[in-house]
Design a protein around this motif. Structure first.
Motif, PDB file in Angstrom:
ATOM      1  N   TYR A   7       0.849  -1.207   0.000  1.00 19.09           N
ATOM      2  CA  TYR A   7       0.000   0.000   0.000  1.00 19.09           C
ATOM      3  C   TYR A   7       0.884   1.257   0.000  1.00 19.09           C
ATOM      4  CZ  TYR A   7      -3.551   3.402   1.407  1.00 19.09           C
ATOM      5  OH  TYR A   7      -4.381   4.495   1.445  1.00 19.09           O
ATOM      6  N   TYR A   8       1.871   1.287   0.889  1.00 18.87           N
ATOM      7  CA  TYR A   8       2.765   2.447   0.962  1.00 18.87           C
ATOM      8  C   TYR A   8       3.528   2.634  -0.347  1.00 18.87           C
ATOM      9  CZ  TYR A   8       2.076   2.459   6.047  1.00 18.87           C
ATOM     10  OH  TYR A   8       1.535   2.515   7.301  1.00 18.87           O
ATOM     11  N   ALA A   9       3.952   1.514  -0.949  1.00 13.40           N
ATOM     12  CA  ALA A   9       4.709   1.601  -2.201  1.00 13.40           C
ATOM     13  C   ALA A   9       3.841   2.188  -3.318  1.00 13.40           C
ATOM     14  CB  ALA A   9       5.220   0.217  -2.588  1.00 13.40           C
ATOM     15  N   LEU A  10       2.628   1.650  -3.484  1.00  9.64           N
ATOM     16  CA  LEU A  10       1.735   2.164  -4.527  1.00  9.64           C
ATOM     17  C   LEU A  10       1.354   3.614  -4.262  1.00  9.64           C
ATOM     18  CD1 LEU A  10      -0.614  -0.929  -5.070  1.00  9.64           C
ATOM     19  CD2 LEU A  10       0.999   0.026  -6.728  1.00  9.64           C
ATOM     20  N   GLU A  11       1.152   3.947  -2.984  1.00 12.11           N
ATOM     21  CA  GLU A  11       0.792   5.320  -2.604  1.00 12.11           C
ATOM     22  C   GLU A  11       1.882   6.303  -3.026  1.00 12.11           C
ATOM     23  OE1 GLU A  11      -1.065   7.250   1.433  1.00 12.11           O
ATOM     24  OE2 GLU A  11       0.909   6.338   1.614  1.00 12.11           O
ATOM     25  N   SER A  12       3.132   5.869  -3.001  1.00  9.32           N
ATOM     26  CA  SER A  12       4.250   6.775  -3.297  1.00  9.32           C
ATOM     27  C   SER A  12       4.543   6.887  -4.800  1.00  9.32           C
ATOM     28  CB  SER A  12       5.512   6.324  -2.558  1.00  9.32           C
ATOM     29  OG  SER A  12       6.003   5.106  -3.079  1.00  9.32           O
ATOM     30  N   MET A  13       3.846   6.113  -5.645  1.00  8.93           N
ATOM     31  CA  MET A  13       4.065   6.189  -7.094  1.00  8.93           C
ATOM     32  C   MET A  13       3.457   7.476  -7.671  1.00  8.93           C
ATOM     33  SD  MET A  13       5.823   3.516  -8.033  1.00  8.93           S
ATOM     34  CE  MET A  13       6.667   3.592  -6.452  1.00  8.93           C
ATOM     35  N   ASN A  14       4.231   8.187  -8.484  1.00 15.33           N
ATOM     36  CA  ASN A  14       3.756   9.433  -9.102  1.00 15.33           C
ATOM     37  C   ASN A  14       3.500   9.280 -10.601  1.00 15.33           C
ATOM     38  OD1 ASN A  14       3.976  10.965  -6.688  1.00 15.33           O
ATOM     39  ND2 ASN A  14       6.198  11.014  -6.963  1.00 15.33           N
ATOM     40  N   THR A  15       3.623   8.044 -11.109  1.00 12.09           N
ATOM     41  CA  THR A  15       3.389   7.776 -12.533  1.00 12.09           C
ATOM     42  C   THR A  15       2.451   6.581 -12.656  1.00 12.09           C
ATOM     43  OG1 THR A  15       5.182   6.161 -12.710  1.00 12.09           O
ATOM     44  CG2 THR A  15       5.770   8.479 -13.044  1.00 12.09           C
ATOM     45  N   GLN A  16       1.980   6.326 -13.887  1.00 15.23           N
ATOM     46  CA  GLN A  16       1.267   5.082 -14.132  1.00 15.23           C
ATOM     47  C   GLN A  16       2.227   3.914 -13.886  1.00 15.23           C
ATOM     48  OE1 GLN A  16      -2.217   4.128 -15.297  1.00 15.23           O
ATOM     49  NE2 GLN A  16      -2.130   5.837 -13.861  1.00 15.23           N
ATOM     50  N   THR A  17       1.715   2.839 -13.313  1.00 13.54           N
ATOM     51  CA  THR A  17       2.573   1.772 -12.792  1.00 13.54           C
ATOM     52  C   THR A  17       2.173   0.411 -13.351  1.00 13.54           C
ATOM     53  OG1 THR A  17       2.906   3.018 -10.737  1.00 13.54           O
ATOM     54  CG2 THR A  17       3.337   0.650 -10.650  1.00 13.54           C
ATOM     55  N   VAL A  18       3.193  -0.363 -13.730  1.00 10.11           N
ATOM     56  CA  VAL A  18       3.010  -1.792 -13.988  1.00 10.11           C
ATOM     57  C   VAL A  18       3.483  -2.508 -12.725  1.00 10.11           C
ATOM     58  CG1 VAL A  18       3.610  -3.760 -15.433  1.00 10.11           C
ATOM     59  CG2 VAL A  18       3.426  -1.473 -16.455  1.00 10.11           C
ATOM     60  N   TRP A  19       2.548  -3.198 -12.091  1.00 10.99           N
ATOM     61  CA  TRP A  19       2.780  -3.733 -10.744  1.00 10.99           C
ATOM     62  C   TRP A  19       3.033  -5.240 -10.814  1.00 10.99           C
ATOM     63  CZ3 TRP A  19      -1.873  -4.832  -7.089  1.00 10.99           C
ATOM     64  CH2 TRP A  19      -1.407  -5.315  -5.851  1.00 10.99           C
ATOM     65  N   ILE A  20       4.213  -5.673 -10.327  1.00  6.96           N
ATOM     66  CA  ILE A  20       4.530  -7.105 -10.222  1.00  6.96           C
ATOM     67  C   ILE A  20       4.201  -7.544  -8.793  1.00  6.96           C
ATOM     68  CG2 ILE A  20       6.299  -8.883 -10.428  1.00  6.96           C
ATOM     69  CD1 ILE A  20       7.834  -7.023 -12.315  1.00  6.96           C
ATOM     70  N   VAL A  21       3.284  -8.523  -8.659  1.00  8.45           N
ATOM     71  CA  VAL A  21       2.754  -8.909  -7.349  1.00  8.45           C
ATOM     72  C   VAL A  21       2.610 -10.427  -7.287  1.00  8.45           C
ATOM     73  CG1 VAL A  21       0.393  -8.537  -8.203  1.00  8.45           C
ATOM     74  CG2 VAL A  21       0.788  -8.584  -5.736  1.00  8.45           C
ATOM     75  N   GLY A  22       2.718 -10.989  -6.064  1.00  7.51           N
ATOM     76  CA  GLY A  22       2.431 -12.407  -5.890  1.00  7.51           C
ATOM     77  C   GLY A  22       3.531 -13.149  -5.157  1.00  7.51           C
ATOM     78  N   GLY A  23       3.220 -14.375  -4.788  1.00  4.15           N
ATOM     79  CA  GLY A  23       4.136 -15.223  -4.026  1.00  4.15           C
ATOM     80  C   GLY A  23       3.338 -16.113  -3.108  1.00  4.15           C
ATOM     81  N   THR A  24       3.885 -16.365  -1.923  1.00  4.97           N
ATOM     82  CA  THR A  24       3.187 -17.189  -0.942  1.00  4.97           C
ATOM     83  C   THR A  24       2.244 -16.308  -0.134  1.00  4.97           C
ATOM     84  OG1 THR A  24       5.142 -18.603  -0.783  1.00  4.97           O
ATOM     85  CG2 THR A  24       3.495 -18.837   0.946  1.00  4.97           C
ATOM     86  N   ASP A  25       0.947 -16.538  -0.286  1.00  6.17           N
ATOM     87  CA  ASP A  25      -0.058 -15.729   0.402  1.00  6.17           C
ATOM     88  C   ASP A  25      -0.057 -16.046   1.901  1.00  6.17           C
ATOM     89  OD1 ASP A  25      -3.043 -15.423   1.447  1.00  6.17           O
ATOM     90  OD2 ASP A  25      -2.827 -14.103  -0.286  1.00  6.17           O
ATOM     91  N   LYS A  26      -0.201 -14.989   2.726  1.00  9.60           N
ATOM     92  CA  LYS A  26      -0.180 -15.171   4.188  1.00  9.60           C
ATOM     93  C   LYS A  26      -1.526 -14.788   4.813  1.00  9.60           C
ATOM     94  CE  LYS A  26       3.484 -12.473   4.527  1.00  9.60           C
ATOM     95  NZ  LYS A  26       4.650 -11.758   5.089  1.00  9.60           N
ATOM     96  N   GLY A  27      -2.599 -15.037   4.070  1.00  9.82           N
ATOM     97  CA  GLY A  27      -3.917 -14.635   4.558  1.00  9.82           C
ATOM     98  C   GLY A  27      -4.236 -13.213   4.159  1.00  9.82           C
ATOM     99  N   ASN A  28      -3.786 -12.805   2.968  1.00  8.18           N
ATOM    100  CA  ASN A  28      -3.907 -11.415   2.522  1.00  8.18           C
ATOM    101  C   ASN A  28      -5.343 -11.014   2.200  1.00  8.18           C
ATOM    102  OD1 ASN A  28      -1.159 -11.267   2.680  1.00  8.18           O
ATOM    103  ND2 ASN A  28      -0.772 -11.076   0.506  1.00  8.18           N
ATOM    104  N   ASP A  29      -5.665  -9.770   2.545  1.00  6.67           N
ATOM    105  CA  ASP A  29      -6.904  -9.127   2.112  1.00  6.67           C
ATOM    106  C   ASP A  29      -6.489  -7.942   1.242  1.00  6.67           C
ATOM    107  OD1 ASP A  29      -9.221  -7.718   1.744  1.00  6.67           O
ATOM    108  OD2 ASP A  29      -9.695  -7.478   3.867  1.00  6.67           O
ATOM    109  N   TYR A  30      -6.781  -8.023  -0.054  1.00  6.10           N
ATOM    110  CA  TYR A  30      -6.307  -7.017  -1.007  1.00  6.10           C
ATOM    111  C   TYR A  30      -7.252  -5.827  -1.158  1.00  6.10           C
ATOM    112  CZ  TYR A  30      -2.889 -10.542  -2.402  1.00  6.10           C
ATOM    113  OH  TYR A  30      -1.860 -11.447  -2.397  1.00  6.10           O
TER     114      TYR A  30
END
Length: 444
Positions: free
Chosen positions: A334-357
């Motif tokens: 959340y903090y990382a996306l919040e700090s983006m000032n341009t359009q973003t291609v986001w690489i996400v994923g891995g071992t889920d730890k009970g995430n709520d997106y």
């Protein structure tokens, strides 16, 4: 007769505990269900410490007087339950090491910002000329540092898993940055159980110690009403003026305890609202330690960001690549996306730890052009964000992820690796994931 010390896990913390145990006269035996790295194996052999790898021999473990457990071994593992039933004490390496030093400990925990804040405190203390060691979840294990015990201060990054197994551990300054959902798979999916493990950082503190905490974190503030701490409580806040703590206005950070200190936010080397909060926590600790004001100010302006945490890698074809591999939970992303000032291609994923997106949806709608999933099971990510962006692709290797992100990006965009998940499905750890990201960018 020597006391028998059994170490479960032969990574950085386990080998450090083995060396410390040997120094203090224990009969030491180390057991790791996996394979040991060569460097750790060689260290054990050189120091004549008995070990096994690839399996656990129960009869060699269940006769222990004391067990030091790797933070990666779940509390509910069968072997741990057997040790508990025999009333054999099981402690963390942090607890074990703390019994063999009189140095002052500054301990940092929280769901996000631990490494940055710990590194910043260490930087300030080093610049002040103090004799200080850096360890815990960052750098060397605490036990490894305590083998020689040459430091007057230790600055430690500490996880909830390490705190679960403390009994007498008592930092001089405990810093609790925040509590957001993370590792809930290890805490029966209950935020309160996870939060209470974080609070163990202060349970043994006395009125001579300090508990620095985030007044803006609702979970922390609510639990403080229930959990007593004997330490002097020092809050910091981005939103509320603190007469006996630290707060920020639009331009400055004001540290009001124990001395007044005014710091210009524009001079901080770390950018982003979340890093102002991390800087406040570090400056508060430095002020308690009576570090000179000019040293604190200079240190906050010349500190360099931590690797794998919003680390700018390269710009290729007008597209900037940022490595935030250390973002292993939703809040960090959340903090990382919040700090983006341009359009973003986001690489996400891995071992889920009970995430709520769900908290990320407004930011994704506003800032994300495309999503590249990098994991063995991306079903949760797909269901959370399908229809919110034009392109979602799945990849199973870093090479494919970086190439896909580059193809989906446009000049002026940012490619952000901020996985919101653990790395263990495809990588050794978050460092390995971040290093592979940087390597594949250079191969474009």
């Amino acid at each position: 007769m020597k006391e028998r010390l059994v170490i479960l896990g032969g990574g950085e913390s386990g080998v450090g505990a083995a060396l410390l145990g040997k120094k203090h006269g224990f009969e030491v035996f180390l057991s790791d269900k996996g394979n040991l790295k060569d460097e750790y194996k060689n260290t054990l052999i050189e120091n004549s410490i008995e070990f096994e790898e690839g399996f656990h021999t129960e009869e060699k473990i269940l006769n222990a007087d004391l067990v030091v457990k790797s933070p990666g071994i779940p509390k509910k593992a069968d072997l741990i339950l057997q040790l508990n039933s025999k009333n054999i004490p099981v402690v963390s390496e942090i607890e074990f090491a703390s019994r063999y030093t009189e140095a002052k400990i500054i301990a940092v925990t929280g769901s996000n910002g631990k490494t940055t804040t710990t590194s910043l405190v260490y930087h300030i203390l080093t610049q002040a000329g103090l004799n200080v060691g850096l360890g815990g979840n960052i750098g060397k294990s605490f036990a490894q540092l305590v083998v020689d015990d040459v430091y007057d201060y230790y600055v430690l990054e500490i996880s909830s898993f390490q705190l679960d197994d403390v009994a007498t551990f008592k930092p001089y300054i405990a810093i609790l940055l925040n509590i957001t959902p993370d590792h809930l798979d290890q805490y029966d999916y209950k935020l309160e159980l996870y939060a209470r493990s974080k609070f163990k950082i202060t349970e043994n503190q006395t009125h001579e110690d300090y508990f620095v905490y985030n007044f803006d974190d609702d979970t922390t503030v609510e639990l403080l009403k229930e959990i007593n701490t004997n330490a002097k409580k020092i809050p910091y806040s981005m939103n509320t003026e603190m007469q006996d703590g630290t707060y920020a206005d639009d331009s400055n950070v004001h540290v009001n305890y124990p001395y007044e200190l005014k710091l210009s936010i524009s001079e901080f080397s770390l950018r982003g609202r979340h890093n102002v909060a991390n800087t406040m926590a570090a400056a508060t600790a430095a002020n308690i330690l009576k570090i000179r004001k000019d040293t604190i100010k200079r240190s906050l302006s010349d500190f360099t960001a931590v690797e794998h945490r919003l680390e700018t890698v390269l710009k290729i074809g007008g597209i900037e690549f940022i490595n935030d591999s250390k973002a292993t939970n939703v809040n960090a992303t959340y903090y990382a996306l919040e700090s983006m000032n341009t359009q973003t291609v986001w690489i996400v994923g891995g071992t889920d730890k009970g995430n709520d997106y769900s908290d990320l949806i407004p930011l994704v709608k506003k800032k994300v052009r495309a999503i590249v999933c990098l994991g063995l099971d991306n079903s949760k990510i797909l269901s959370a964000f399908e229809g919110l962006v034009d392109n979602i692709v799945e990849t199973k290797s870093m090479q494919d992820a970086v190439r896909a992100a580059y193809m989906l990006g446009k000049k002026g965009d940012t490619v952000l690796l901020s996985p919101a998940c653990a790395s263990f499905d495809l990588f050794e750890n978050y460092e390995d994931r971040g290093n592979q990201f940087k390597k594949e960018i250079k191969n474009l």
